[in-house]
Design a protein around this motif. Structure first.
Motif, PDB file in Angstrom:
ATOM      1  N   ALA A 153      -1.911  11.333  -4.560  1.00 28.67           N
ATOM      2  CA  ALA A 153      -1.538  10.095  -3.864  1.00 28.67           C
ATOM      3  C   ALA A 153      -2.636   9.066  -4.039  1.00 28.67           C
ATOM      4  N   TYR A 154      -2.217   7.806  -4.014  1.00 34.43           N
ATOM      5  CA  TYR A 154      -3.189   6.720  -4.179  1.00 34.43           C
ATOM      6  C   TYR A 154      -2.693   5.479  -3.469  1.00 34.43           C
ATOM      7  N   SER A 155      -3.597   4.811  -2.759  1.00 36.18           N
ATOM      8  CA  SER A 155      -3.283   3.563  -2.075  1.00 36.18           C
ATOM      9  C   SER A 155      -4.190   2.471  -2.607  1.00 36.18           C
ATOM     10  N   HIS A 156      -3.601   1.330  -2.950  1.00 37.46           N
ATOM     11  CA  HIS A 156      -4.361   0.224  -3.537  1.00 37.46           C
ATOM     12  C   HIS A 156      -4.391  -0.967  -2.595  1.00 37.46           C
ATOM     13  N   ASP A 177      -5.333  11.068 -10.228  1.00 36.07           N
ATOM     14  CA  ASP A 177      -5.447  10.111 -11.334  1.00 36.07           C
ATOM     15  C   ASP A 177      -4.073   9.615 -11.778  1.00 36.07           C
ATOM     16  N   VAL A 178      -3.108  10.521 -11.824  1.00 35.49           N
ATOM     17  CA  VAL A 178      -1.758  10.133 -12.216  1.00 35.49           C
ATOM     18  C   VAL A 178      -1.145   9.214 -11.163  1.00 35.49           C
ATOM     19  N   ALA A 179      -1.396   9.515  -9.893  1.00 36.47           N
ATOM     20  CA  ALA A 179      -0.903   8.642  -8.824  1.00 36.47           C
ATOM     21  C   ALA A 179      -1.526   7.258  -8.939  1.00 36.47           C
ATOM     22  N   MET A 180      -2.803   7.193  -9.276  1.00 42.65           N
ATOM     23  CA  MET A 180      -3.485   5.913  -9.478  1.00 42.65           C
ATOM     24  C   MET A 180      -2.834   5.150 -10.626  1.00 42.65           C
ATOM     25  N   HIS A 181      -2.528   5.874 -11.693  1.00 43.56           N
ATOM     26  CA  HIS A 181      -1.872   5.243 -12.845  1.00 43.56           C
ATOM     27  C   HIS A 181      -0.501   4.698 -12.445  1.00 43.56           C
ATOM     28  N   VAL A 182       0.261   5.476 -11.697  1.00 44.23           N
ATOM     29  CA  VAL A 182       1.599   5.042 -11.257  1.00 44.23           C
ATOM     30  C   VAL A 182       1.492   3.780 -10.407  1.00 44.23           C
ATOM     31  N   ALA A 183       0.503   3.755  -9.520  1.00 45.47           N
ATOM     32  CA  ALA A 183       0.308   2.574  -8.668  1.00 45.47           C
ATOM     33  C   ALA A 183      -0.006   1.342  -9.510  1.00 45.47           C
ATOM     34  N   ALA A 184      -0.836   1.520 -10.531  1.00 48.50           N
ATOM     35  CA  ALA A 184      -1.284   0.386 -11.345  1.00 48.50           C
ATOM     36  C   ALA A 184      -0.267  -0.050 -12.391  1.00 48.50           C
ATOM     37  N   SER A 185       0.437   0.900 -13.002  1.00 46.03           N
ATOM     38  CA  SER A 185       1.271   0.592 -14.168  1.00 46.03           C
ATOM     39  C   SER A 185       2.765   0.534 -13.890  1.00 46.03           C
ATOM     40  N   ALA A 186       3.185   0.947 -12.718  1.00 45.47           N
ATOM     41  CA  ALA A 186       4.587   0.825 -12.290  1.00 45.47           C
ATOM     42  C   ALA A 186       5.607   1.378 -13.286  1.00 45.47           C
ATOM     43  N   PRO A 187       5.473   2.621 -13.723  1.00 43.82           N
ATOM     44  CA  PRO A 187       6.510   3.178 -14.608  1.00 43.82           C
ATOM     45  C   PRO A 187       7.833   3.282 -13.866  1.00 43.82           C
ATOM     46  N   GLN A 188       8.921   3.108 -14.601  1.00 42.15           N
ATOM     47  CA  GLN A 188      10.244   3.178 -13.984  1.00 42.15           C
ATOM     48  C   GLN A 188      10.848   4.572 -14.078  1.00 42.15           C
TER      49      GLN A 188
END
Length: 295
Positions: A153-156, A177-188
């Protein structure tokens, strides 16, 4: 049909195209918003929109992890000031914990959950009265894991964007790290296999039309078989940009997320950007559009 200023505004926000281009697109498609979006893309005026590009309201997105259960929620407020209020933060965290424990996945189910003798619907309404601003639960996602799976999990920016993932065969660091990536890159989507057929067909049709128009204007038009390869290449490139596994990993762009995980596999993901898709009231926009249309 008459094209309303509101419809022009909505298309403008979705595509980033100019006001008059949006008006032309809507005129050409009889006010069909999705068709107008595709029309702009075919003309090279707009790119495929990401959810993250839409106008935001205020509030918080938060996650809760409790053993083998986890949840991600979004609660909206009217102002950023209230979103920073400690009492509001406590409310959001309470809701996230309740969703994780109960494993519900709809707002309706969540509002019926009982915490300390009161259902969440009542608690939210009481907080609304106390804080003096409308508060609303917008969306929730619950996840559960078994042996061999890990939550990340990641909160920005204090809860402006939050992400939650479930990963198999990965340690806590990689999952975060993957959660951070999802937060930053917004994959659909997690992988290309998840892309619905109607989405594939729509994207393919847009790219075909675009390629044919480019070819018609070219000094040396390309043969049909070459055009086909160009379209397929663009389609693959576009899908890689929206699929988590194929995206360049944010901490090391030389490798994809899938390569970073190695034997690990993302099984579920959720990402909430506060207020995405919610329109903020703009008093003078209609008058601005009307004036420019008359010019």
């Amino acid at each position: 049909m008459a094209i309303s200023a509101k419809l022009v505004k909505e298309l403008r926000e979705k595509t980033g195209a100019g006001m008059m281009d949006c008006k032309k697109a809507l005129d050409a498609t009889n006010g069909d918003l999705e068709a107008a979006f595709d029309w702009l893309r075919e003309k090279g005026i707009a790119k495929a929109a990401k959810k993250a590009d839409r106008i935001a309201a205020e509030g918080l997105a938060a996650f809760a992890i409790d053993g083998d259960k986890a949840a991600l929620v979004e609660v909206n407020s009217e102002t950023d000031f209230v979103a920073k209020n400690e009492e509001f933060k406590e409310l959001v965290n309470m809701i996230a914990k309740a969703v994780a424990e109960a494993q519900v996945n709809t707002v309706e189910e969540t509002l019926k959950l009982v915490v300390d003798g009161q259902d969440l619907d009542t608690i939210i309404k009481e907080k609304t009265g106390k804080i003096g601003e409308k508060l609303s639960l917008r969306r929730v996602v619950a996840m559960s894991k078994s042996e061999g799976e890990t939550f990340g999990a990641y909160s920005h920016m204090g809860g402006t964007v939050a992400a939650l993932v479930k990963v198999a065969n990965a340690d806590d660091e990689k999952a975060r790290d993957v959660a951070m990536h999802v937060a930053a890159s917004a994959p659909q989507y997690i992988s290309e296999d998840e892309i619905p057929e109607d989405v594939r067909e729509r994207e393919l049709n847009v790219l075909k039309t675009q390629a044919l128009e480019e070819n018609a204007k070219a000094a040396k038009p390309k043969p049909e078989n070459i055009l086909h390869k160009i379209v397929e290449g663009r389609l693959k490139k576009n899908f890689k940009e929206v699929c988590l596994n194929d995206q360049a990993f944010i901490k090391n762009p030389d490798q994809t997320v899938a390569q970073y995980l190695g034997n690990g596999k993302v099984e579920m993901m959720a990402r909430f950007k506060v207020g995405e898709g919610i329109e903020k009231k703009e008093e003078n926009f209609a008058a601005e559009v009307a004036a420019q249309m008359k010019a």
